[in-house]
Design a protein around this motif. Structure first.
Motif, PDB file in Angstrom:
ATOM      1  N   ILE A  34      13.948 -46.716  -9.763  1.00  0.00           N
ATOM      2  CA  ILE A  34      14.329 -45.357 -10.173  1.00  0.00           C
ATOM      3  C   ILE A  34      14.300 -45.075 -11.699  1.00  0.00           C
ATOM      4  O   ILE A  34      13.605 -44.164 -12.187  1.00  0.00           O
ATOM      5  CB  ILE A  34      15.733 -45.288  -9.487  1.00  0.00           C
ATOM      6  CG1 ILE A  34      15.462 -45.085  -8.026  1.00  0.00           C
ATOM      7  CG2 ILE A  34      16.108 -43.621  -9.929  1.00  0.00           C
ATOM      8  CD1 ILE A  34      16.929 -45.172  -7.307  1.00  0.00           C
ATOM      9  N   LEU A  35      14.768 -46.030 -12.372  1.00  0.00           N
ATOM     10  CA  LEU A  35      14.652 -45.869 -13.965  1.00  0.00           C
ATOM     11  C   LEU A  35      13.497 -46.044 -14.379  1.00  0.00           C
ATOM     12  O   LEU A  35      13.132 -45.326 -15.338  1.00  0.00           O
ATOM     13  CB  LEU A  35      15.785 -47.081 -14.385  1.00  0.00           C
ATOM     14  CG  LEU A  35      17.310 -47.198 -14.397  1.00  0.00           C
ATOM     15  CD1 LEU A  35      17.973 -48.063 -14.847  1.00  0.00           C
ATOM     16  CD2 LEU A  35      17.801 -45.626 -14.749  1.00  0.00           C
ATOM     17  N   PHE A  37      10.706 -44.857 -12.799  1.00  0.00           N
ATOM     18  CA  PHE A  37       9.888 -43.557 -12.514  1.00  0.00           C
ATOM     19  C   PHE A  37      10.603 -42.455 -13.634  1.00  0.00           C
ATOM     20  O   PHE A  37       9.977 -41.560 -14.217  1.00  0.00           O
ATOM     21  CB  PHE A  37      10.064 -43.063 -11.300  1.00  0.00           C
ATOM     22  CG  PHE A  37       9.057 -43.562 -10.445  1.00  0.00           C
ATOM     23  CD1 PHE A  37       7.816 -43.600 -10.474  1.00  0.00           C
ATOM     24  CD2 PHE A  37       9.635 -44.809  -9.316  1.00  0.00           C
ATOM     25  CE1 PHE A  37       6.798 -44.498  -9.834  1.00  0.00           C
ATOM     26  CE2 PHE A  37       8.649 -45.360  -8.548  1.00  0.00           C
ATOM     27  CZ  PHE A  37       7.424 -45.202  -8.650  1.00  0.00           C
ATOM     28  N   GLU A  38      11.894 -42.455 -13.838  1.00  0.00           N
ATOM     29  CA  GLU A  38      12.593 -41.573 -14.543  1.00  0.00           C
ATOM     30  C   GLU A  38      12.035 -41.511 -16.385  1.00  0.00           C
ATOM     31  O   GLU A  38      11.668 -40.638 -16.771  1.00  0.00           O
ATOM     32  CB  GLU A  38      13.895 -41.828 -14.627  1.00  0.00           C
ATOM     33  CG  GLU A  38      14.732 -41.274 -13.372  1.00  0.00           C
ATOM     34  CD  GLU A  38      14.556 -39.662 -13.159  1.00  0.00           C
ATOM     35  OE1 GLU A  38      14.296 -38.914 -14.255  1.00  0.00           O
ATOM     36  OE2 GLU A  38      14.492 -39.378 -11.903  1.00  0.00           O
ATOM     37  N   ILE A  41       8.623 -40.225 -16.099  1.00  0.00           N
ATOM     38  CA  ILE A  41       8.596 -38.722 -16.300  1.00  0.00           C
ATOM     39  C   ILE A  41       8.883 -38.182 -17.723  1.00  0.00           C
ATOM     40  O   ILE A  41       8.673 -37.330 -18.323  1.00  0.00           O
ATOM     41  CB  ILE A  41       9.727 -38.336 -15.439  1.00  0.00           C
ATOM     42  CG1 ILE A  41       9.156 -38.450 -13.853  1.00  0.00           C
ATOM     43  CG2 ILE A  41       9.736 -36.614 -15.442  1.00  0.00           C
ATOM     44  CD1 ILE A  41      10.101 -37.833 -12.796  1.00  0.00           C
ATOM     45  N   ALA A  42      10.064 -38.899 -18.166  1.00  0.00           N
ATOM     46  CA  ALA A  42      10.539 -38.517 -19.617  1.00  0.00           C
ATOM     47  C   ALA A  42       9.508 -38.669 -20.563  1.00  0.00           C
ATOM     48  O   ALA A  42       9.593 -37.871 -21.791  1.00  0.00           O
ATOM     49  CB  ALA A  42      11.924 -39.132 -19.986  1.00  0.00           C
ATOM     50  N   SER A  48       5.690 -33.349 -14.408  1.00  0.00           N
ATOM     51  CA  SER A  48       6.656 -32.606 -13.541  1.00  0.00           C
ATOM     52  C   SER A  48       6.794 -31.122 -14.105  1.00  0.00           C
ATOM     53  O   SER A  48       6.102 -30.678 -14.991  1.00  0.00           O
ATOM     54  CB  SER A  48       8.059 -33.474 -13.850  1.00  0.00           C
ATOM     55  OG  SER A  48       8.456 -33.077 -15.078  1.00  0.00           O
ATOM     56  N   SER A  50       9.448 -29.542 -15.133  1.00  0.00           N
ATOM     57  CA  SER A  50      10.605 -29.513 -15.854  1.00  0.00           C
ATOM     58  C   SER A  50      10.463 -28.320 -17.077  1.00  0.00           C
ATOM     59  O   SER A  50      11.403 -27.999 -17.768  1.00  0.00           O
ATOM     60  CB  SER A  50      11.131 -30.694 -16.416  1.00  0.00           C
ATOM     61  OG  SER A  50      10.377 -31.339 -17.174  1.00  0.00           O
TER      62      SER A  50
END
Length: 339
Positions: A34-35, A37-38, A41-42, A48, A50
């Motif tokens: 999870i970290l 992929f985050e 994205i960041a 994304s 955002s």
């Protein structure tokens, strides 16, 4: 990803203290994925949605906006026409059209999506359609007027044609009635007996005009004439002749049925020409209608005038008896005869 690999190596090497610090390997690995992929994205490795500000700032050719619950615009596409809050609130119930644009509003989480639809082309088409409908309505009104005028003109022409047809068929009798009427007015007060005779002669002529016009209308419409029509015509004429003291009789063959209009009118016209030849000296007439190669009219007439002058064709015969006033006339008319 590096921590994931290191943890996996230590875990399979038998480092029990890892379980006390980081827990089971399945839970640790899930958190690490999870970290990972985050972080992607960041860092921008995975795109994304955002970056709403940049997304709407780069939108060209659209008219979308994102508002909050109070219809305050948060994001708007480039060149978006300003829309008032009142219009947005109205569009929440149903689309609102202003100018050439239709405003739509759709609720989303935290606010509303607002966009416009260009309906100017549709509006122009609608206006053109309305103008065309008005033009067609005006044209239809003109066509209806022209149709009514043409129908009226045709009706007048038909009435004039029938009037001329009827008048031409009885013009001689009409002129004679006019002369007799003038004579009656002149002598009605001084010579009552002669005036009475004039009225009787006028009645005979009127009877012929009435029946002749009826036969003319039937002939013009190309309608077959029943024997009864001809029977009534002769009978009415003979009845009026009684006003002049003329003895008469009528025989009609029962085998007669339907006759052509030209045949019926030809027979009736010949009969009328016979009685008008010497109407004031006519004392008796016998009329016989029989079927013989068409229609045969036989007349036995008592009068002073020589009726042989009426013989004008092969179908007409005139015979005289020893008594000069007694004459026998035969008129034969075949079906379709144009005499």
């Amino acid at each position: 990803m590096l921590l994931t690999i290191v943890y996996s190596v230590l875990y399979y090497a038998g480092a029990d203290w890892l379980l006390h610090l980081f827990g089971d390997i399945a839970a640790f690995q899930s958190v690490m994925y999870i970290l990972t992929f985050e972080f992607c994205i960041a860092c921008g490795y995975i795109h994304s949605n955002s970056r709403y500000v940049d997304l709407f700032a780069s939108s060209v050719g659209t008219s979308a906006e994102i508002t909050d619950k109070d219809f305050t615009v948060r994001y708007a596409a480039v060149n978006t026409a300003p829309i008032s809050k009142e219009t947005m609130k109205k569009a929440e119930q149903s689309p609102v059209t202003m100018g050439g644009l239709t405003v739509h509003t759709m609720p989303i989480d935290g606010g509303y999506a607002v966009w416009t639809e260009d309906v100017s082309a549709l509006r122009d088409i609608k206006e053109d359609s309305e103008l065309l409908a008005d033009e067609l309505a005006d044209r239809n009104e003109i066509l209806r007027y022209e149709y009514k005028r043409e129908a009226k003109r045709r009706k007048v022409e038909e009435q004039n044609r029938l009037y001329d047809l009827l008048r031409s068929a009885t013009q001689t009798q009409i002129d004679r009635i006019a002369e007799l009427t003038k004579e009656y007015r002149r002598i009605s007060s001084t010579d009552p007996d002669s005036a009475k005779t004039l009225l009787a002669e006028i009645a005979v002529l009127c009877s012929y005009i009435k029946r002749r016009k009826h036969l003319t209308l039937l002939t013009d419409r190309d309608i077959k004439i029943a024997e009864t029509e001809l029977h009534r015509a002769f009978n009415e004429s003979l009845q009026t002749l009684k006003l002049l003291g003329v003895r008469s009789s009528l025989y009609v063959d029962e085998s007669l049925s339907m006759l052509s209009g030209k045949t019926a009118t030809a027979v009736f016209d010949f009969y009328e020409s016979v009685i008008e030849a010497d109407i004031l000296n006519l004392t008796g007439i016998q009329v016989s209608l029989i079927k013989a190669n068409g229609l045969r009219l036989s007349l036995n007439v008592c009068c002073k005038a020589d009726l042989s002058a009426l013989v004008s064709g092969d179908g007409i015969r005139c015979e005289k008896e020893d008594d000069e006033e007694y004459q026998h006339l035969v008129f034969e008319a075949k079906e379709g005869d144009r005499k």
